[in-house]
Design a protein around this motif. Structure first.
Motif, PDB file in Angstrom:
ATOM      1  N   HIS A   5       0.928  -1.248   0.139  1.00 57.51           N
ATOM      2  CA  HIS A   5      -0.012   0.022  -0.086  1.00 57.51           C
ATOM      3  C   HIS A   5       0.885   1.295  -0.148  1.00 57.51           C
ATOM      4  CE1 HIS A   5      -3.609  -2.066   0.848  1.00 57.51           C
ATOM      5  NE2 HIS A   5      -3.003  -3.101   1.508  1.00 57.51           N
ATOM      6  N   LEU A   6       0.782   1.867  -1.050  1.00 53.21           N
ATOM      7  CA  LEU A   6       1.574   3.202  -1.179  1.00 53.21           C
ATOM      8  C   LEU A   6       0.835   4.430  -0.737  1.00 53.21           C
ATOM      9  CD1 LEU A   6       2.999   2.679  -4.938  1.00 53.21           C
ATOM     10  CD2 LEU A   6       3.999   2.049  -2.781  1.00 53.21           C
ATOM     11  N   LEU A   7       1.417   5.006   0.197  1.00 52.25           N
ATOM     12  CA  LEU A   7       0.770   6.468   0.774  1.00 52.25           C
ATOM     13  C   LEU A   7       1.477   7.570   0.430  1.00 52.25           C
ATOM     14  CD1 LEU A   7       0.156   4.981   4.436  1.00 52.25           C
ATOM     15  CD2 LEU A   7      -1.250   5.180   2.317  1.00 52.25           C
ATOM     16  N   THR A   8       0.778   8.582   0.151  1.00 55.16           N
ATOM     17  CA  THR A   8       1.388  10.037   0.009  1.00 55.16           C
ATOM     18  C   THR A   8       1.785  10.541   1.418  1.00 55.16           C
ATOM     19  OG1 THR A   8      -0.550  11.219   0.531  1.00 55.16           O
ATOM     20  CG2 THR A   8      -0.235  10.641  -1.962  1.00 55.16           C
ATOM     21  N   SER A   9       2.623  11.683   1.282  1.00 52.90           N
ATOM     22  CA  SER A   9       3.034  12.090   2.594  1.00 52.90           C
ATOM     23  C   SER A   9       1.916  12.624   3.619  1.00 52.90           C
ATOM     24  CB  SER A   9       4.134  13.460   2.290  1.00 52.90           C
ATOM     25  OG  SER A   9       3.509  14.625   1.719  1.00 52.90           O
ATOM     26  N   GLU A  10       0.867  12.799   3.280  1.00 56.02           N
ATOM     27  CA  GLU A  10      -0.363  13.175   3.939  1.00 56.02           C
ATOM     28  C   GLU A  10      -1.138  12.080   4.155  1.00 56.02           C
ATOM     29  OE1 GLU A  10       0.099  14.760   0.469  1.00 56.02           O
ATOM     30  OE2 GLU A  10       1.093  16.255   1.393  1.00 56.02           O
ATOM     31  N   GLY A  11      -0.638  10.812   3.942  1.00 59.11           N
ATOM     32  CA  GLY A  11      -1.408   9.479   4.348  1.00 59.11           C
ATOM     33  C   GLY A  11      -2.623   9.102   3.453  1.00 59.11           C
ATOM     34  N   ALA A  12      -2.739   9.677   2.107  1.00 61.37           N
ATOM     35  CA  ALA A  12      -3.714   9.307   1.103  1.00 61.37           C
ATOM     36  C   ALA A  12      -2.972   8.009   0.377  1.00 61.37           C
ATOM     37  CB  ALA A  12      -4.069  10.322   0.219  1.00 61.37           C
ATOM     38  N   GLU A  13      -3.739   6.786  -0.003  1.00 58.27           N
ATOM     39  CA  GLU A  13      -3.375   5.920  -0.681  1.00 58.27           C
ATOM     40  C   GLU A  13      -3.253   6.205  -2.053  1.00 58.27           C
ATOM     41  OE1 GLU A  13      -4.022   1.167  -1.266  1.00 58.27           O
ATOM     42  OE2 GLU A  13      -5.312   2.307   0.400  1.00 58.27           O
ATOM     43  N   VAL A  14      -2.252   5.927  -2.674  1.00 52.41           N
ATOM     44  CA  VAL A  14      -1.834   6.133  -3.991  1.00 52.41           C
ATOM     45  C   VAL A  14      -2.373   4.910  -4.897  1.00 52.41           C
ATOM     46  CG1 VAL A  14       0.037   6.300  -5.826  1.00 52.41           C
ATOM     47  CG2 VAL A  14       0.624   7.197  -3.572  1.00 52.41           C
ATOM     48  N   PRO A  15      -3.334   5.238  -5.856  1.00 51.54           N
ATOM     49  CA  PRO A  15      -4.042   4.199  -6.782  1.00 51.54           C
ATOM     50  C   PRO A  15      -3.052   3.538  -7.436  1.00 51.54           C
ATOM     51  CG  PRO A  15      -4.872   6.351  -7.070  1.00 51.54           C
ATOM     52  CD  PRO A  15      -4.010   6.569  -6.466  1.00 51.54           C
ATOM     53  N   ARG A  16      -3.330   2.043  -7.434  1.00 52.04           N
ATOM     54  CA  ARG A  16      -2.637   1.146  -8.099  1.00 52.04           C
ATOM     55  C   ARG A  16      -3.287   0.500  -9.078  1.00 52.04           C
ATOM     56  NH1 ARG A  16       1.509  -2.330  -4.635  1.00 52.04           N
ATOM     57  NH2 ARG A  16       2.023  -2.910  -6.647  1.00 52.04           N
ATOM     58  N   THR A  17      -3.078   0.513 -10.341  1.00 57.73           N
ATOM     59  CA  THR A  17      -3.611  -0.369 -11.262  1.00 57.73           C
ATOM     60  C   THR A  17      -2.762  -1.948 -11.630  1.00 57.73           C
ATOM     61  OG1 THR A  17      -2.703   0.968 -13.198  1.00 57.73           O
ATOM     62  CG2 THR A  17      -4.673   1.541 -12.276  1.00 57.73           C
ATOM     63  N   ARG A  18      -1.841  -1.871 -11.336  1.00 57.09           N
ATOM     64  CA  ARG A  18      -0.964  -2.860 -11.678  1.00 57.09           C
ATOM     65  C   ARG A  18      -0.349  -3.505 -10.442  1.00 57.09           C
ATOM     66  NH1 ARG A  18       2.683  -0.881 -16.772  1.00 57.09           N
ATOM     67  NH2 ARG A  18       0.776  -0.024 -17.881  1.00 57.09           N
ATOM     68  N   ARG A  19       0.099  -4.506 -10.343  1.00 54.82           N
ATOM     69  CA  ARG A  19       0.767  -5.551  -8.912  1.00 54.82           C
ATOM     70  C   ARG A  19       2.235  -4.914  -9.079  1.00 54.82           C
ATOM     71  NH1 ARG A  19      -0.408  -9.004  -5.502  1.00 54.82           N
ATOM     72  NH2 ARG A  19       1.299 -10.453  -5.006  1.00 54.82           N
ATOM     73  N   THR A  20       2.841  -4.353 -10.081  1.00 58.86           N
ATOM     74  CA  THR A  20       4.398  -3.939 -10.036  1.00 58.86           C
ATOM     75  C   THR A  20       4.185  -2.725 -10.361  1.00 58.86           C
ATOM     76  OG1 THR A  20       5.162  -6.053 -10.706  1.00 58.86           O
ATOM     77  CG2 THR A  20       6.554  -4.053 -10.840  1.00 58.86           C
ATOM     78  N   VAL A  21       4.826  -1.789  -9.484  1.00 63.18           N
ATOM     79  CA  VAL A  21       4.907  -0.129  -9.859  1.00 63.18           C
ATOM     80  C   VAL A  21       6.359   0.276  -9.623  1.00 63.18           C
ATOM     81  CG1 VAL A  21       2.505   0.349  -9.332  1.00 63.18           C
ATOM     82  CG2 VAL A  21       4.471   0.568  -7.632  1.00 63.18           C
ATOM     83  N   ALA A  22       6.714   1.353 -10.505  1.00 60.62           N
ATOM     84  CA  ALA A  22       7.976   1.786 -10.417  1.00 60.62           C
ATOM     85  C   ALA A  22       7.958   3.316  -9.722  1.00 60.62           C
ATOM     86  CB  ALA A  22       8.652   2.044 -11.926  1.00 60.62           C
ATOM     87  N   LEU A  23       8.726   3.398  -8.739  1.00 59.41           N
ATOM     88  CA  LEU A  23       8.770   4.582  -7.923  1.00 59.41           C
ATOM     89  C   LEU A  23       9.982   5.403  -8.463  1.00 59.41           C
ATOM     90  CD1 LEU A  23       7.885   3.612  -4.283  1.00 59.41           C
ATOM     91  CD2 LEU A  23       6.494   4.253  -6.229  1.00 59.41           C
ATOM     92  N   CYS A  24       9.591   6.794  -8.432  1.00 56.69           N
ATOM     93  CA  CYS A  24      10.683   7.632  -9.041  1.00 56.69           C
ATOM     94  C   CYS A  24      11.853   7.955  -7.890  1.00 56.69           C
ATOM     95  CB  CYS A  24      10.214   9.173  -9.227  1.00 56.69           C
ATOM     96  SG  CYS A  24      11.178  10.281  -9.640  1.00 56.69           S
ATOM     97  N   ARG A  25      13.052   7.865  -8.466  1.00 62.04           N
ATOM     98  CA  ARG A  25      14.308   8.114  -7.480  1.00 62.04           C
ATOM     99  C   ARG A  25      14.909   9.492  -7.846  1.00 62.04           C
ATOM    100  NH1 ARG A  25      18.375   3.706  -6.225  1.00 62.04           N
ATOM    101  NH2 ARG A  25      18.347   3.066  -8.149  1.00 62.04           N
ATOM    102  N   CYS A  26      14.726  10.034  -9.161  1.00 67.43           N
ATOM    103  CA  CYS A  26      15.487  11.110  -9.425  1.00 67.43           C
ATOM    104  C   CYS A  26      14.773  12.409  -9.138  1.00 67.43           C
ATOM    105  CB  CYS A  26      15.619  10.920 -11.113  1.00 67.43           C
ATOM    106  SG  CYS A  26      14.144  11.417 -11.818  1.00 67.43           S
ATOM    107  N   GLY A  27      13.459  12.418  -8.835  1.00 68.93           N
ATOM    108  CA  GLY A  27      12.908  13.656  -8.359  1.00 68.93           C
ATOM    109  C   GLY A  27      12.286  14.437  -9.313  1.00 68.93           C
ATOM    110  N   LEU A  28      12.527  14.003 -10.844  1.00 71.75           N
ATOM    111  CA  LEU A  28      12.027  14.941 -11.742  1.00 71.75           C
ATOM    112  C   LEU A  28      10.824  14.364 -12.561  1.00 71.75           C
ATOM    113  CD1 LEU A  28      15.630  15.230 -13.313  1.00 71.75           C
ATOM    114  CD2 LEU A  28      14.295  16.955 -11.978  1.00 71.75           C
ATOM    115  N   SER A  29      10.254  13.302 -12.030  1.00 71.16           N
ATOM    116  CA  SER A  29       8.745  12.656 -12.657  1.00 71.16           C
ATOM    117  C   SER A  29       7.929  13.363 -12.430  1.00 71.16           C
ATOM    118  CB  SER A  29       8.592  11.193 -12.172  1.00 71.16           C
ATOM    119  OG  SER A  29       7.200  10.698 -12.542  1.00 71.16           O
ATOM    120  N   THR A  30       6.932  13.691 -13.585  1.00 68.33           N
ATOM    121  CA  THR A  30       5.670  14.524 -13.518  1.00 68.33           C
ATOM    122  C   THR A  30       4.428  13.873 -12.936  1.00 68.33           C
ATOM    123  OG1 THR A  30       5.181  14.033 -15.857  1.00 68.33           O
ATOM    124  CG2 THR A  30       6.570  15.963 -15.560  1.00 68.33           C
TER     125      THR A  30
END
Length: 66
Positions: free
Chosen positions: A23-48
């Motif tokens: 379960h992925l959460l934002t810094s405010e605690g809201a769940e980030v919706p997932r449509t796939r079992r595998t997700v890629a999280l940004c590490r560079c900080g530049l993703s839109t």
């Protein structure tokens, strides 16, 4: 028996791949919706589409330490 473990794999010069029922959460605690079992999280900080990766790291020349 199925393997329901969550795994996080850091790809060199790329995102963190999260596999499994995490379960992925934002810094405010809201769940980030997932449509796939595998997700890629940004590490560079530049993703839109943060916290998800949009591939911007490739064009920006983002590099991770070995």
């Amino acid at each position: 028996m199925t393997d329901d473990r969550v795994t996080i794999t850091a790809y060199p010069d790329g995102p963190l791949l999260v596999r499994g029922d995490a379960h992925l959460l934002t810094s405010e605690g809201a769940e980030v919706p997932r449509t796939r079992r595998t997700v890629a999280l940004c590490r560079c900080g530049l993703s839109t589409i943060k916290p998800l990766c949009d591939g911007t790291h490739k064009a920006s020349g983002f590099r991770t330490e070995e």
